[in-house]
Design a protein around this motif. Structure first.
Motif, PDB file in Angstrom:
ATOM      1  N   ALA A  57       0.483   5.644   7.281  1.00 21.16           N
ATOM      2  CA  ALA A  57       0.228   4.823   6.070  1.00 21.16           C
ATOM      3  C   ALA A  57      -0.173   3.324   6.544  1.00 21.16           C
ATOM      4  N   LEU A  58       0.067   2.342   7.379  1.00 23.38           N
ATOM      5  CA  LEU A  58      -0.058   1.079   8.043  1.00 23.38           C
ATOM      6  C   LEU A  58      -1.361   1.157   8.554  1.00 23.38           C
ATOM      7  N   LEU A  59      -1.869   2.500   9.003  1.00 23.61           N
ATOM      8  CA  LEU A  59      -3.372   2.930   9.332  1.00 23.61           C
ATOM      9  C   LEU A  59      -4.741   3.130   8.680  1.00 23.61           C
ATOM     10  N   PHE A  60      -3.966   3.854   7.638  1.00 21.94           N
ATOM     11  CA  PHE A  60      -3.945   4.179   6.858  1.00 21.94           C
ATOM     12  C   PHE A  60      -4.327   3.533   5.470  1.00 21.94           C
ATOM     13  N   SER A  61      -3.600   2.438   5.535  1.00 18.02           N
ATOM     14  CA  SER A  61      -3.914   1.172   4.003  1.00 18.02           C
ATOM     15  C   SER A  61      -5.136   0.210   4.666  1.00 18.02           C
ATOM     16  N   GLY A  62      -5.323  -0.201   6.248  1.00 19.65           N
ATOM     17  CA  GLY A  62      -5.491  -0.882   7.563  1.00 19.65           C
ATOM     18  C   GLY A  62      -7.114   0.002   6.882  1.00 19.65           C
ATOM     19  N   ALA A  63      -7.489   1.195   7.170  1.00 17.77           N
ATOM     20  CA  ALA A  63      -9.210   1.956   7.241  1.00 17.77           C
ATOM     21  C   ALA A  63      -9.517   1.401   5.525  1.00 17.77           C
ATOM     22  N   GLY A  64      -8.129   1.909   4.986  1.00 16.10           N
ATOM     23  CA  GLY A  64      -8.868   2.041   3.073  1.00 16.10           C
ATOM     24  C   GLY A  64      -9.187   0.727   2.414  1.00 16.10           C
ATOM     25  N   LEU A  65      -8.452  -0.550   3.493  1.00 16.23           N
ATOM     26  CA  LEU A  65      -8.745  -1.878   2.479  1.00 16.23           C
ATOM     27  C   LEU A  65     -10.369  -2.381   3.785  1.00 16.23           C
ATOM     28  N   TRP A  66     -10.702  -1.915   4.403  1.00 12.94           N
ATOM     29  CA  TRP A  66     -11.474  -1.738   5.171  1.00 12.94           C
ATOM     30  C   TRP A  66     -13.000  -1.546   4.369  1.00 12.94           C
TER      31      TRP A  66
END
Length: 108
Positions: A57-66
Motif C-alpha cells: 500500500a505504501l508503494l502503491f500510494s507513493g506511485a499514485g501520488l506521483w
C-alpha cells in the motif's frame, strides 16, 4: 424519434494517468483499512501478511501520488481524478506514517 442535442464546448478529457492515480489511491486505502480491521479483530497482533500489505500500500500510494501530481501538470485536461488521486494517496501515506509513529511511541 427526437434527436439528442449534446453540446461540448471543450476538447478536454480525463487523463488515463489521473484515473490510475485515483484507482491506486482507492486500492491502497481499502487495503490499509482491511489490514487495520483484521489486526484489531485478532487482538492487535499483526501477521507478516499484514506488514507486506502495508508495504505494498505504501508503494502503491507513493506511485499514485506521483502519478496524480504528474497528471495535474498536464494542460487541457479535467483534473477531478488527479485531485482525487492526490488526496487519497496522501491520506494513505499519512495513515502509514501515523501507524509507524504510534508503533514507535507506544511499544508493547
Amino acid at each position: 424519434m427526437a434527436k439528442r442535442r449534446n453540446y461540448k464546448f471543450t476538447n478536454r478529457n480525463f487523463s488515463l494517468i489521473s484515473i490510475m492515480s485515483a484507482i491506486w489511491g482507492m486500492i491502497s486505502l481499502l487495503a490499509l483499512i482491511m489490514t487495520v480491521v483484521m489486526s484489531f479483530l485478532q487482538g492487535g497482533t499483526a501477521n507478516l501478511r499484514y506488514g507486506l500489505t502495508c508495504i505494498l500500500a505504501l508503494l502503491f500510494s507513493g506511485a499514485g501520488l506521483w502519478l496524480g501530481i504528474k497528471a495535474r501538470r498536464e494542460p487541457e485536461k479535467f483534473y477531478l481524478y488527479a485531485d482525487m488521486g492526490i488526496v487519497l494517496n496522501a491520506i494513505c501515506l499519512l495513515f502509514l506514517v501515523a501507524i509507524v509513529v504510534l508503533g514507535i511511541v507506544f511499544p508493547r
